[in-house]
Design an enzyme around this catalytic site. Structure first.
Site, PDB file in Angstrom:
ATOM      1  N   THR A   7       0.840  -1.202   0.000  1.00 62.65           N
ATOM      2  CA  THR A   7       0.000   0.000   0.000  1.00 62.65           C
ATOM      3  C   THR A   7       0.868   1.242   0.000  1.00 62.65           C
ATOM      4  O   THR A   7       2.010   1.205   0.459  1.00 62.65           O
ATOM      5  CB  THR A   7      -0.919   0.029   1.255  1.00 62.65           C
ATOM      6  OG1 THR A   7      -1.801   1.141   1.158  1.00 62.65           O
ATOM      7  CG2 THR A   7      -0.141   0.150   2.542  1.00 62.65           C
ATOM      8  N   GLY A  11      -1.797   5.225   6.645  1.00 64.67           N
ATOM      9  CA  GLY A  11      -2.901   5.045   7.596  1.00 64.67           C
ATOM     10  C   GLY A  11      -3.341   3.596   7.635  1.00 64.67           C
ATOM     11  O   GLY A  11      -3.556   3.020   8.704  1.00 64.67           O
ATOM     12  N   ASP A  65      -8.518  -2.902  -0.509  1.00 64.03           N
ATOM     13  CA  ASP A  65      -9.188  -1.866  -1.285  1.00 64.03           C
ATOM     14  C   ASP A  65     -10.464  -1.513  -0.538  1.00 64.03           C
ATOM     15  O   ASP A  65     -11.222  -2.403  -0.154  1.00 64.03           O
ATOM     16  CB  ASP A  65      -9.498  -2.346  -2.707  1.00 64.03           C
ATOM     17  CG  ASP A  65      -9.710  -1.156  -3.634  1.00 64.03           C
ATOM     18  OD1 ASP A  65      -8.920  -0.181  -3.531  1.00 64.03           O
ATOM     19  OD2 ASP A  65     -10.647  -1.160  -4.431  1.00 64.03           O
ATOM     20  N   ASP A 143     -12.122   9.925   7.091  1.00 65.41           N
ATOM     21  CA  ASP A 143     -12.397   9.732   8.520  1.00 65.41           C
ATOM     22  C   ASP A 143     -13.062  10.943   9.194  1.00 65.41           C
ATOM     23  O   ASP A 143     -13.972  10.757  10.005  1.00 65.41           O
ATOM     24  CB  ASP A 143     -11.106   9.368   9.277  1.00 65.41           C
ATOM     25  CG  ASP A 143     -10.771   7.889   9.137  1.00 65.41           C
ATOM     26  OD1 ASP A 143     -11.617   7.126   8.643  1.00 65.41           O
ATOM     27  OD2 ASP A 143      -9.649   7.502   9.525  1.00 65.41           O
ATOM     28  N   HIS A 168     -14.743  -1.086   9.135  1.00 62.59           N
ATOM     29  CA  HIS A 168     -14.746  -1.997   7.988  1.00 62.59           C
ATOM     30  C   HIS A 168     -13.411  -2.739   7.891  1.00 62.59           C
ATOM     31  O   HIS A 168     -13.369  -3.943   7.734  1.00 62.59           O
ATOM     32  CB  HIS A 168     -14.992  -1.186   6.708  1.00 62.59           C
ATOM     33  CG  HIS A 168     -14.115   0.026   6.576  1.00 62.59           C
ATOM     34  ND1 HIS A 168     -14.024   0.985   7.571  1.00 62.59           N
ATOM     35  CD2 HIS A 168     -13.247   0.424   5.604  1.00 62.59           C
ATOM     36  CE1 HIS A 168     -13.158   1.907   7.205  1.00 62.59           C
ATOM     37  NE2 HIS A 168     -12.667   1.602   6.024  1.00 62.59           N
ATOM     38  N   ARG A 169     -12.303  -2.016   8.070  1.00 62.45           N
ATOM     39  CA  ARG A 169     -10.979  -2.638   7.956  1.00 62.45           C
ATOM     40  C   ARG A 169     -10.709  -3.540   9.155  1.00 62.45           C
ATOM     41  O   ARG A 169     -10.188  -4.649   9.011  1.00 62.45           O
ATOM     42  CB  ARG A 169      -9.895  -1.560   7.843  1.00 62.45           C
ATOM     43  CG  ARG A 169      -8.475  -2.117   7.680  1.00 62.45           C
ATOM     44  CD  ARG A 169      -7.516  -1.059   7.186  1.00 62.45           C
ATOM     45  NE  ARG A 169      -7.975  -0.504   5.925  1.00 62.45           N
ATOM     46  CZ  ARG A 169      -8.583   0.687   5.813  1.00 62.45           C
ATOM     47  NH1 ARG A 169      -8.757   1.450   6.858  1.00 62.45           N
ATOM     48  NH2 ARG A 169      -9.022   1.108   4.629  1.00 62.45           N
TER      49      ARG A 169
END
Ligand code: IMP
Length: 189
Positions: A7, A11, A65, A143, A168-169
């Site tokens: 990535t 963050g 993603d 965020d 979600h992550r």
């Protein structure tokens, strides 16, 4: 065990490290890139990127993603979230919602990994609403305008640990860790 998160987003890296360290997984980092295809779902993007990276010989790697789906906007920006953030930004999304009653939205995350030659694909989702204005300085991306359900603060006003507990992550990473544990247990049987 060591995994490499591919990535360019620091963050995401911080959130993966914070969520996986307690499970004894060390997350290394690479900013190797893949060509992001235009697709209707996060999973299609993830599968395409994973295939490209495997072709280049990368192993034991993980990618993520994610996107913000605003319900009154028919799911926009969704798979175009990175583009929307770069172009219209958070203020642009807020302007599109001016005068709308329904400010509900959700974040989605698709994680794809290739571990010892096998693919793992998992998802996570977090419901919430879009705030009237940005607040907070934690986190990244959208965020400051996303208030998760059950909270009165945005993702940018809560700690990384708190965010990982509900995001979600965070959810996708937990599903990933469970899948990984299952496979490692099987391999040692
Ligand atoms: P990508 O997954 O890197 O393509 O990210 C899509 C866009 O959504 C980027 O602009 C990210 O900053 C944003 N995004 C992804 N995950 C989050 C998150 O957890 N919080 C806020 N914005 C996010």
């Amino acid at each position: 065990m060591r995994l490499t998160l591919i990535t360019s987003n620091k963050g995401k890296l911080a959130e993966f490290r914070s969520a996986l360290a307690p499970l004894g997984l060390e997350v290394l980092h690479s900013d190797e890139e893949c060509d992001e295809i235009q697709a209707d779902t996060l999973e299609e993007v993830v599968r395409s990127c994973l295939a490209q990276l495997k072709e280049r010989g990368l192993v034991n790697m993980v990618i993520d993603d994610s996107g913000l789906f605003v319900h009154a906007l028919g799911g926009f920006p969704g798979v175009y979230s990175a583009y929307a953030l770069r172009t219209i930004g958070m203020d642009g999304v807020l302007r599109l919602l001016e005068g709308r009653e329904d400010r509900s939205a959700h974040f989605e995350c698709c994680i794809g990994a290739s571990i010892d030659g096998e693919d793992i694909i998992v998802h996570g989702r977090c419901e919430g609403t879009i705030a009237k204005r940005p607040s907070g300085h934690e986190g990244f991306g959208f965020d400051p305008i996303f208030v998760p359900s059950g909270f009165e603060r945005t993702f940018a006003e809560i700690s990384i640990t708190e965010k990982n507990g509900i995001s979600h992550r965070g959810r996708a990473v937990q599903a990933f860790a469970e899948e990984l544990r299952g496979r490692l247990n099987e391999a040692h049987r």
